[in-house]
Scaffold this active site. Sequence first.
Site, PDB file in Angstrom:
ATOM      1  N   TYR A 155       0.825  -1.207   0.000  1.00 32.67           N
ATOM      2  CA  TYR A 155       0.000   0.000   0.000  1.00 32.67           C
ATOM      3  C   TYR A 155       0.859   1.257   0.000  1.00 32.67           C
ATOM      4  O   TYR A 155       0.617   2.191  -0.778  1.00 32.67           O
ATOM      5  CB  TYR A 155      -0.899  -0.038   1.237  1.00 32.67           C
ATOM      6  CG  TYR A 155      -1.830   1.131   1.409  1.00 32.67           C
ATOM      7  CD1 TYR A 155      -2.981   1.255   0.635  1.00 32.67           C
ATOM      8  CD2 TYR A 155      -1.587   2.106   2.374  1.00 32.67           C
ATOM      9  CE1 TYR A 155      -3.857   2.314   0.808  1.00 32.67           C
ATOM     10  CE2 TYR A 155      -2.451   3.164   2.563  1.00 32.67           C
ATOM     11  CZ  TYR A 155      -3.589   3.266   1.782  1.00 32.67           C
ATOM     12  OH  TYR A 155      -4.449   4.320   1.962  1.00 32.67           O
ATOM     13  N   LYS A 159       0.970   4.069  -2.973  1.00 30.63           N
ATOM     14  CA  LYS A 159       0.557   5.443  -2.695  1.00 30.63           C
ATOM     15  C   LYS A 159       1.695   6.436  -2.928  1.00 30.63           C
ATOM     16  O   LYS A 159       1.444   7.582  -3.335  1.00 30.63           O
ATOM     17  CB  LYS A 159       0.029   5.558  -1.258  1.00 30.63           C
ATOM     18  CG  LYS A 159      -1.304   4.861  -1.040  1.00 30.63           C
ATOM     19  CD  LYS A 159      -2.401   5.378  -1.978  1.00 30.63           C
ATOM     20  CE  LYS A 159      -3.782   4.934  -1.575  1.00 30.63           C
ATOM     21  NZ  LYS A 159      -4.829   5.385  -2.516  1.00 30.63           N
ATOM     22  N   THR A 189     -12.330   5.712   8.141  1.00 33.07           N
ATOM     23  CA  THR A 189     -12.895   4.842   7.113  1.00 33.07           C
ATOM     24  C   THR A 189     -12.620   3.394   7.482  1.00 33.07           C
ATOM     25  O   THR A 189     -11.933   3.102   8.464  1.00 33.07           O
ATOM     26  CB  THR A 189     -12.265   5.129   5.736  1.00 33.07           C
ATOM     27  OG1 THR A 189     -10.873   4.757   5.786  1.00 33.07           O
ATOM     28  CG2 THR A 189     -12.398   6.590   5.350  1.00 33.07           C
TER      29      THR A 189
END
Length: 306
Positions: A155, A159, A189
Amino acid sequence: MDLSGKSAVVTGSGRGLGLAYAEALAAAGASVVINDVDAAAAEAAVKKITDAGGSAVAVVAPVGDTATANSLVETAVDAFGRLDVMVTNAGILRDRVLWKMSDDDFDAVVDVHLRGTFTCARAAAVRMREQGTGGRLILVSSPAGQRGNFGQTNYAAAKAGIVAMARTWALELARARITANAVVPVAATEMTRTIPAFAPLIEEAEKTGEPLPGWLRRDEGFGTAQDAAPLVVYLASDAASEVTGQAIGIGGDKLTLWTHPQEKAPAVYADGGWDADSIAEAWAAGPGSQPETYGIPAPRPPEERG
């Protein structure tokens, strides 16, 4: 911020940050293509927007391959006549420490985040250049890509790559009046609840129904998905026509700009070049005297601060 007459695609917009972006764009007047792998979530998002008086259609497909990217752009053009904004938000997590991360864990995350951003932005750029009226590429990155994060090799790498692509595309697309920026949101989230530093705070707010504490919103820049959405609306607007190549952070009460990597003082020099022994001798008093930090710091309540 009047986006009337503009058309936007938001990937991964069935829920969470993507839905917040899509709703905010629609509320500002843009027509929106909702995208998600969950058909029920996508249709619910479309209904939510249209019930509020907005215009939206759905494409149910995973991002990553060129066919999906082309379908998203074609849907926007068929439904709304044009494409002005591409928001690449879709993402998944496959968190593992390095020695436990499989090839599939790595490839799945890179395919959705990095390749998905590339294919969708490429398809959008082709259409926007054909239209000849400019456009907006809004790429969603993460603090993990700027600082690294435990258990997120895949990740964080994706990113970080997204920010690099934004800066590259800002150069390549400038003559076509297409801007490219990265958004670095920090919000409660499903993804951030997997981060140990934030999970208890999100759970407490959900359990009590109380807003996130003020110190968290201000000092840590951590808020709701809706807090991050206005930045996407701004970047999609004519007011941001000169803003490009930037990585912009938003969360809670905080708006900020991330620096790009650059050489850090103090630099030291050796006539004729360096060998390993001379580097070891010069390091501590030279470049190594101000080492960079790494990782996302855990939130510290006011009473724990010095």
